[in-house]
Design a protein around this motif. Structure first.
Motif, short mmCIF file in Angstrom:
data_model
loop_
_atom_site.label_atom_id
_atom_site.label_comp_id
_atom_site.label_asym_id
_atom_site.label_seq_id
_atom_site.Cartn_x
_atom_site.Cartn_y
_atom_site.Cartn_z
N HIS A 520 0.84 -1.21 0.00
CA HIS A 520 0.00 0.00 0.00
C HIS A 520 0.87 1.26 0.00
O HIS A 520 0.67 2.18 -0.80
N ASP A 521 1.84 1.30 0.90
CA ASP A 521 2.69 2.48 1.02
C ASP A 521 3.52 2.69 -0.24
O ASP A 521 3.75 3.83 -0.67
N PHE A 522 3.97 1.61 -0.84
CA PHE A 522 4.77 1.68 -2.06
C PHE A 522 3.95 2.31 -3.20
O PHE A 522 4.43 3.19 -3.92
N VAL A 523 2.72 1.86 -3.35
CA VAL A 523 1.86 2.40 -4.41
C VAL A 523 1.51 3.85 -4.13
O VAL A 523 1.58 4.72 -5.02
N GLU A 524 1.16 4.14 -2.89
CA GLU A 524 0.79 5.50 -2.52
C GLU A 524 1.97 6.46 -2.70
O GLU A 524 1.78 7.65 -2.98
N GLY A 525 3.17 5.93 -2.54
CA GLY A 525 4.36 6.77 -2.69
C GLY A 525 4.67 7.14 -4.13
O GLY A 525 5.56 7.96 -4.38
N GLY A 526 3.97 6.57 -5.08
CA GLY A 526 4.13 6.94 -6.48
C GLY A 526 5.35 6.36 -7.15
O GLY A 526 5.79 6.85 -8.21
N SER A 527 5.90 5.28 -6.60
CA SER A 527 7.10 4.67 -7.20
C SER A 527 6.83 4.12 -8.59
O SER A 527 7.72 4.08 -9.44
N GLN A 528 5.61 3.67 -8.82
CA GLN A 528 5.21 3.21 -10.16
C GLN A 528 4.16 4.18 -10.68
O GLN A 528 3.03 4.22 -10.19
N ARG A 529 4.54 4.96 -11.67
CA ARG A 529 3.67 6.03 -12.13
C ARG A 529 2.38 5.52 -12.77
O ARG A 529 1.38 6.23 -12.81
N ASN A 530 2.43 4.30 -13.30
CA ASN A 530 1.22 3.78 -13.95
C ASN A 530 0.36 2.95 -13.00
O ASN A 530 -0.56 2.27 -13.41
N TRP A 531 0.67 3.00 -11.70
CA TRP A 531 -0.13 2.29 -10.69
C TRP A 531 -0.91 3.29 -9.85
O TRP A 531 -0.39 4.35 -9.47
N GLN A 532 -2.14 2.92 -9.52
CA GLN A 532 -2.95 3.76 -8.64
C GLN A 532 -3.90 2.87 -7.86
O GLN A 532 -4.52 1.96 -8.42
N LEU A 533 -4.00 3.09 -6.55
CA LEU A 533 -4.90 2.29 -5.72
C LEU A 533 -6.35 2.49 -6.15
O LEU A 533 -6.77 3.59 -6.52
N GLU A 534 -7.10 1.39 -6.14
CA GLU A 534 -8.55 1.49 -6.35
C GLU A 534 -9.15 2.41 -5.28
O GLU A 534 -8.65 2.51 -4.16
N ALA A 535 -10.24 3.07 -5.64
CA ALA A 535 -10.86 4.00 -4.70
C ALA A 535 -11.39 3.30 -3.46
O ALA A 535 -11.42 3.87 -2.37
#
Length: 609
Positions: A520-535
């Motif tokens: 969760h923290d990795f995705v939220e941190g924007g390390s992968q620009r094409n990844w975004q958490l579901e709402a």
């Protein structure tokens, strides 16, 4: 017989009042805590005169209340058998490395505990209870049935032995007018291997949930400790069962073939729904339908439902019960099973094929071309049928359903609520939403477990099959294309994979939670620009993967509830997308979770392929 089922095909509901405290037959309250000791297991049948000794080795008098605590080992033995809202374990030898955990002795005490639990819930004496018991064709079923009967009847409960039965039929026995058993139990382990077995419990309110199963297992452990029985010693614990059985009144157990009642109920639904003017009683004449029961309990659907309504079932296969499951696993998700029924449909030139799991609470279907409709496809088909009857309904699914399914449901005017894995979680959320005034008529997970509101929220594979059969008949009658055309607009992923990442530590739960939190923290941190958490996430963390040109894949990391695993699902809408996302995931695990004891070999195998 049919007039006993009131209100068309909806069953009358009988609900007993309950209270939170348990009370044994002696009236001693039992709170359910591990340190509380229940009233003694007396072994009274209605004609029994002598009290059973507390154990096979001769403890004559029960200790005073609170004088003996349940040992951790005994409590752990019973609680380890809980798998969600079911009891499951290894019931016989046969697979190397798998030791027997579900013994006759353990099942005896579970039966006695269910009797006490049910008596307290309904505020009645145990001796006034009537409980129905059925089983699937597993080899250990008859022995466990006898042990269960001895446990329940030792408290004076009357038991109806249904013999071979389906899980939905057991629930029906608690609500059908003229039967209305206070409780019901099916001895089954669903699609698991032949050496496993288990128990599912029902009252008129539906299947028991996780907290109730835990209560029963805790009470069973208390009874076992009170009787001074070591559940890990199969010889002495089985001796206790035999001794208890010898002291019982045999009239407490009666045999009843209930499946004809359940089959007649399903036939009535089909006749009334199809409502064929020229042949009301034989609405399936002219149709060929193949049933693959996988040698489980579902053969009745071919012989006692479809054939009696005029269908040609000559192409059906594996209808005879066989607890060794010699042809394929009775599991609609199993690739070999799905291919087997597809071949049978094509060979028979059938209009439809149906495949059941062992205890018939799940089903899958095959169209006339042999095209398998399961997983997301099955949910889509049932959603289309449901939304035609109930426009705007919410559809609850588990967490791993595809993006295409969500879009399909919304295109039909429905609302998609993606929840957690586990059929009881999915069904429970549907019940919760309905109680809040949110119309929710279908709850279904990708395994094939599904429930509809009009059927008492019961996961019933035969009921699902009935709905699809009637839909097929109506479409053929109206000159429309087959059932596959209903889901022709369902967009399916181009590539999909589930990884089961093992945790190499016996204390796996904190590690699984830590890994998912880091994700969760990795995705939220924007390390992968094409990844975004579901709402919205209800289980683990689901990530939208932007694959370019408006295409979107996804991945979901979640901790397994019962097993030392992190489960990772990945889907892609582009060729090579699965491998690309897996590469990004491997990078995450090695750089961010490198200190955690995780086995990444399943992911690496895909990258090296």
């Amino acid at each position: 017989m049919l007039t006993a089922l009131q209100s068309g095909h909806r069953w009358p509901l009988v609900v007993g009042s309950g209270r939170r405290e348990w009370a044994g037959r002696s009236g001693v309250p039992i709170s359910g805590r591990a340190t509380d000791i229940p009233a003694p297991l007396t072994g009274r049948g209605r004609k029994a005169k002598t009290r059973l000794r507390a154990s096979a080795v001769g403890v004559e008098e029960a200790p005073a209340e609170g004088s003996m605590a349940v040992g951790d080992d005994v409590m752990r033995t019973f609680l380890s058998l809980q798998q969600g809202s079911d009891v499951r374990g290894v019931a016989m030898d046969g697979i190397p490395g798998e030791q027997v955990t579900l013994t006759p002795g353990i099942v005896f005490f579970i039966g006695a505990a269910f009797a006490d639990w049910l008596a307290t819930k309904l505020s009645v004496e145990a001796a006034s209870l009537r409980v129905a018991v059925g089983r699937d064709p597993r080899l250990t079923g008859p022995l466990l049935r006898s042990s269960l009967a001895a446990g329940m009847c030792s408290d004076g409960v009357s038991m109806a032995d249904f013999g071979l039965a389906s899980t939905p039929a057991m629930f029906m026995s608690t609500i059908a007018t003229g039967y209305q058993y206070h409780g019901a139990i099916i001895i089954t382990a669903s699609h698991l291997p032949f050496n496993r077995n288990g128990l599912k419990f029902f009252t008129a309110e539906g299947g028991l949930d996780k907290p109730q199963i835990k209560e029963i297992l805790e009470l069973a452990a208390q009874k076992c400790a009170l009787a001074a029985v070591n559940p890990s010693n199969q010889i002495s614990s089985t001796a206790h069962v035999v001794e208890a059985a010898l002291a019982l009144d045999p009239s407490l157990v009666q045999e009843l073939d209930f499946m004809p009642i359940y089959s007649a109920h399903l036939r009535t639904i089909i006749k009334e729904t199809v409502n064929r003017d020229d042949n009301f009683d034989k609405p399936l004449e002219g149709f060929t339908i193949v049933v693959d029961a996988g040698n489980g309990a579902g053969g009745f659907f071919a012989t006692d439902v479809l054939a009696k309504l005029g269908a040609d079932i000559s192409g059906s296969q594996f209808l005879d019960p066989d607890g060794t499951f010699p042809n394929h696993m009775p599991n609609p998700e199993d690739k070999e099973a799905s291919e087997a029924v597809s071949r049978a449909v094509v060979a028979a030139g059938a209009d439809l094929g149906i495949i059941f799991d062992t205890d018939v609470d799940r089903s899958g279907v095959v169209d006339e071309s042999g095209f398998a409709i399961n997983s997301n496809r099955m949910i889509a088909l049932m959603s289309a049928i449901t939304l035609r009857e109930h426009p705007g309904s919410t559809i609850v699914t588990d967490s791993v359903t595809s993006n295409g399914l969500a879009a399909f449901i919304e295109s039909l005017g429905g609302k998609h609520f993606r929840y957690r894995r586990g059929y009881k979680n999915v069904i429970g959320k549907g019940i919760e939403l309905n109680n809040k005034g949110i119309e929710t008529h279908l709850m279904m997970e990708t395994s094939g477990h599904g429930a509809v509101k009009e059927n008492r929220f019961l996961d019933d594979g035969a009921y699902m099959a009935v709905q699809i059969v009637t839909e097929m008949v109506r479409r053929k009658r109206d000159g429309k294309a087959g059932i596959r055309s209903i889901i022709q607009d369902l967009k399916e992923p181009l590539e999909a994979k589930e990884y089961r990442i093992k945790i190499k530590d016996p204390e796996f739960k904190p590690i699984a939670l830590e890994a998912t939190q880091r994700f969760h923290d990795f995705v939220e941190g924007g390390s992968q620009r094409n990844w975004q958490l579901e709402a919205e996430n209800h289980e683990g963390w689901r990530v939208v993967v932007d694959e370019g040109d408006g295409l979107k894949g996804w991945c979901l990391l979640r901790p397994s509830i019962h097993d030392p695993l992190c489960v990772l699902n990945v889907e892609s809408e582009v060729e090579g997308g699965l491998k690309a996302t897996t590469q990004q995931l491997v990078a995450f695990f090695t750089t961010v979770c490198g200190d955690l004891p995780l086995d990444l070999s399943p992911l690496e195998a895909v990258l090296n392929a």
